[in-house]
Design a protein around this motif. Structure first.
Motif, PDB file in Angstrom:
ATOM      1  N   UNK A  22      -8.805 -13.863  -0.922  1.00 42.97           N
ATOM      2  CA  UNK A  22      -8.016 -13.766  -2.153  1.00 42.97           C
ATOM      3  C   UNK A  22      -6.935 -12.698  -2.035  1.00 42.97           C
ATOM      4  N   UNK A  23      -7.274 -11.565  -1.396  1.00 43.78           N
ATOM      5  CA  UNK A  23      -6.276 -10.525  -1.203  1.00 43.78           C
ATOM      6  C   UNK A  23      -5.170 -10.987  -0.269  1.00 43.78           C
ATOM      7  N   UNK A  24      -5.542 -11.724   0.780  1.00 44.76           N
ATOM      8  CA  UNK A  24      -4.529 -12.231   1.699  1.00 44.76           C
ATOM      9  C   UNK A  24      -3.582 -13.187   0.997  1.00 44.76           C
ATOM     10  N   UNK A  25      -4.119 -14.008   0.122  1.00 43.28           N
ATOM     11  CA  UNK A  25      -3.269 -14.934  -0.610  1.00 43.28           C
ATOM     12  C   UNK A  25      -2.393 -14.212  -1.623  1.00 43.28           C
ATOM     13  N   UNK A  26      -2.934 -13.138  -2.224  1.00 42.73           N
ATOM     14  CA  UNK A  26      -2.155 -12.399  -3.208  1.00 42.73           C
ATOM     15  C   UNK A  26      -1.061 -11.558  -2.599  1.00 42.73           C
ATOM     16  N   UNK A  27      -1.223 -11.170  -1.318  1.00 45.39           N
ATOM     17  CA  UNK A  27      -0.177 -10.422  -0.654  1.00 45.39           C
ATOM     18  C   UNK A  27      -0.092  -8.977  -1.120  1.00 45.39           C
ATOM     19  N   UNK A  28       1.123  -8.457  -1.111  1.00 41.49           N
ATOM     20  CA  UNK A  28       1.364  -7.042  -1.401  1.00 41.49           C
ATOM     21  C   UNK A  28       0.887  -6.659  -2.797  1.00 41.49           C
ATOM     22  N   UNK A  29       1.129  -7.507  -3.791  1.00 41.47           N
ATOM     23  CA  UNK A  29       0.759  -7.183  -5.169  1.00 41.47           C
ATOM     24  C   UNK A  29      -0.749  -7.032  -5.296  1.00 41.47           C
ATOM     25  N   UNK A  30      -1.505  -7.931  -4.666  1.00 33.18           N
ATOM     26  CA  UNK A  30      -2.960  -7.862  -4.740  1.00 33.18           C
ATOM     27  C   UNK A  30      -3.474  -6.600  -4.057  1.00 33.18           C
ATOM     28  N   UNK A  31      -2.951  -6.289  -2.872  1.00 31.18           N
ATOM     29  CA  UNK A  31      -3.385  -5.090  -2.159  1.00 31.18           C
ATOM     30  C   UNK A  31      -3.021  -3.828  -2.943  1.00 31.18           C
ATOM     31  N   UNK A  32      -1.827  -3.798  -3.518  1.00 30.57           N
ATOM     32  CA  UNK A  32      -1.409  -2.631  -4.284  1.00 30.57           C
ATOM     33  C   UNK A  32      -2.282  -2.446  -5.516  1.00 30.57           C
ATOM     34  N   UNK A  33      -2.615  -3.536  -6.192  1.00 28.47           N
ATOM     35  CA  UNK A  33      -3.457  -3.445  -7.382  1.00 28.47           C
ATOM     36  C   UNK A  33      -4.841  -2.911  -7.041  1.00 28.47           C
ATOM     37  N   UNK A  34      -5.432  -3.431  -5.978  1.00 31.07           N
ATOM     38  CA  UNK A  34      -6.761  -2.969  -5.558  1.00 31.07           C
ATOM     39  C   UNK A  34      -6.704  -1.502  -5.130  1.00 31.07           C
ATOM     40  N   UNK A  35      -5.645  -1.099  -4.441  1.00 31.71           N
ATOM     41  CA  UNK A  35      -5.526   0.293  -4.000  1.00 31.71           C
ATOM     42  C   UNK A  35      -5.418   1.229  -5.198  1.00 31.71           C
ATOM     43  N   UNK A  36      -4.623   0.874  -6.195  1.00 32.07           N
ATOM     44  CA  UNK A  36      -4.473   1.716  -7.382  1.00 32.07           C
ATOM     45  C   UNK A  36      -5.801   1.835  -8.118  1.00 32.07           C
ATOM     46  N   UNK A  37      -6.495   0.730  -8.291  1.00 32.08           N
ATOM     47  CA  UNK A  37      -7.787   0.762  -8.966  1.00 32.08           C
ATOM     48  C   UNK A  37      -8.815   1.561  -8.160  1.00 32.08           C
ATOM     49  N   UNK A  38      -8.728   1.484  -6.838  1.00 33.11           N
ATOM     50  CA  UNK A  38      -9.639   2.259  -6.006  1.00 33.11           C
ATOM     51  C   UNK A  38      -9.419   3.757  -6.159  1.00 33.11           C
ATOM     52  N   UNK A  39      -8.157   4.179  -6.202  1.00 29.96           N
ATOM     53  CA  UNK A  39      -7.856   5.597  -6.401  1.00 29.96           C
ATOM     54  C   UNK A  39      -8.346   6.058  -7.768  1.00 29.96           C
ATOM     55  N   UNK A  40      -8.143   5.242  -8.787  1.00 29.12           N
ATOM     56  CA  UNK A  40      -8.613   5.581 -10.128  1.00 29.12           C
ATOM     57  C   UNK A  40     -10.136   5.719 -10.164  1.00 29.12           C
ATOM     58  N   UNK A  41     -10.828   4.800  -9.516  1.00 27.22           N
ATOM     59  CA  UNK A  41     -12.286   4.841  -9.515  1.00 27.22           C
ATOM     60  C   UNK A  41     -12.798   6.077  -8.775  1.00 27.22           C
ATOM     61  N   UNK A  42     -12.229   6.380  -7.619  1.00 29.34           N
ATOM     62  CA  UNK A  42     -12.648   7.564  -6.864  1.00 29.34           C
ATOM     63  C   UNK A  42     -12.394   8.835  -7.665  1.00 29.34           C
ATOM     64  N   UNK A  43     -11.211   8.929  -8.286  1.00 32.72           N
ATOM     65  CA  UNK A  43     -10.901  10.104  -9.089  1.00 32.72           C
ATOM     66  C   UNK A  43     -11.834  10.263 -10.271  1.00 32.72           C
TER      67      UNK A  43
END
Length: 255
Positions: A22-43
């Motif tokens: 699903x991330x591969x199909x979503x491309x840059x937007x999907x990866x960026x969204x997951x990365x932002x949410x990951x930083x928020x969760x870790x913080x």
């Protein structure tokens, strides 16, 4: 017959539907969204654990103040029994400093007002430090669902494009984008819910600590204004057990 079935299965297109796909199909937007949410969760979890440890330290000091501080003969003597750089030590030190500073003033400012204002500033500084990081939790709880929703909207948009290109809403055309959209929604909620719970939990503990510090500050103010005559009632220190008597030969005698 079996060989023909296996050959047909091997020739059939293999559609993989998973998180990575699903991330591969979503491309840059999907990866960026997951990365932002990951930083928020870790913080969020980092703030939760660090603030929890900080609050536990102050709550532990509260019992120490009740058991040791007010048994001292003066504020200065009691301050030496408190941990350095602790919240209660800061209030006592600021109170003593305010008393010394007022003695040097030449105007008609009342001692009570000056001491009260000084202790109030000390409390405010401690409460502000305890509240550090909580705005981040509130921001994560409020915005992460919308960040996940952004990924959802992009996934639905991609599904509509796939339907338009194919000319039909076949499941193999829309399953990937729709699955990506649902994953982004779930991730947004997965990040938001712990952040909101952590914010409310830490905020409630901060209010409890603020009430305890306010009471202690009031007691310190009363003690300073009364020149040490007024102090909270504390339980008597436990009596030490007498050492067992010994005979000339060194044997212990039980009483």
């Amino acid at each position: 017959m079996l060989i023909e079935i296996m050959a047909a299965a091997a020739e059939a297109p293999q559609n993989k539907f998973g998180f990575a796909e699903a991330l591969e199909q979503g491309g840059f937007i999907a990866y960026a969204t997951v990365a932002i949410l990951g930083v928020m969760s870790f913080g969020s979890f980092y703030i939760l654990f660090t603030k929890w440890l900080e609050q536990n330290k102050i709550l532990r000091q509260t019992s120490e103040v009740r058991n040791t501080f007010w048994r001292a003969g003066s504020l200065r003597e009691g301050a030496t029994k408190l941990e350095k750089n602790s919240a209660y030590r800061q209030i006592v030190d600021d109170g003593i400093a305010a008393e010394e500073q007022h003695a040097k003033m030449t105007d008609s400012l009342e001692a009570h007002d000056w001491l009260h204002g000084s202790l109030a500033r000390s409390e405010a500084a401690i409460n502000a430090k305890l509240a550090g990081g909580l705005p981040f939790l509130a921001t994560v709880g409020a915005t992460s669902p919308f960040i996940g929703l952004f990924g959802t909207v992009v996934g639905i948009y991609r599904a509509l494009i796939a339907i338009g290109i194919a000319g039909s809403a076949s499941i193999d055309k829309v399953a990937g984008p729709v699955g990506e959209a649902l994953i982004m929604t779930a991730l947004g909620l997965l990040v938001a819910v712990p952040a909101v719970l952590a914010y409310n939990y830490l905020q409630a503990r901060n209010k409890k600590i603020a009430a305890q510090l306010s009471g202690f500050s009031t007691d310190v103010l009363a003690n300073i204004n009364s020149k040490g005559a007024v102090k909270p009632a504390v339980a008597a220190a436990p009596a030490k057990k007498p050492a067992p008597a010994t005979t000339a030969a060194g044997a212990q005698v039980k009483k």
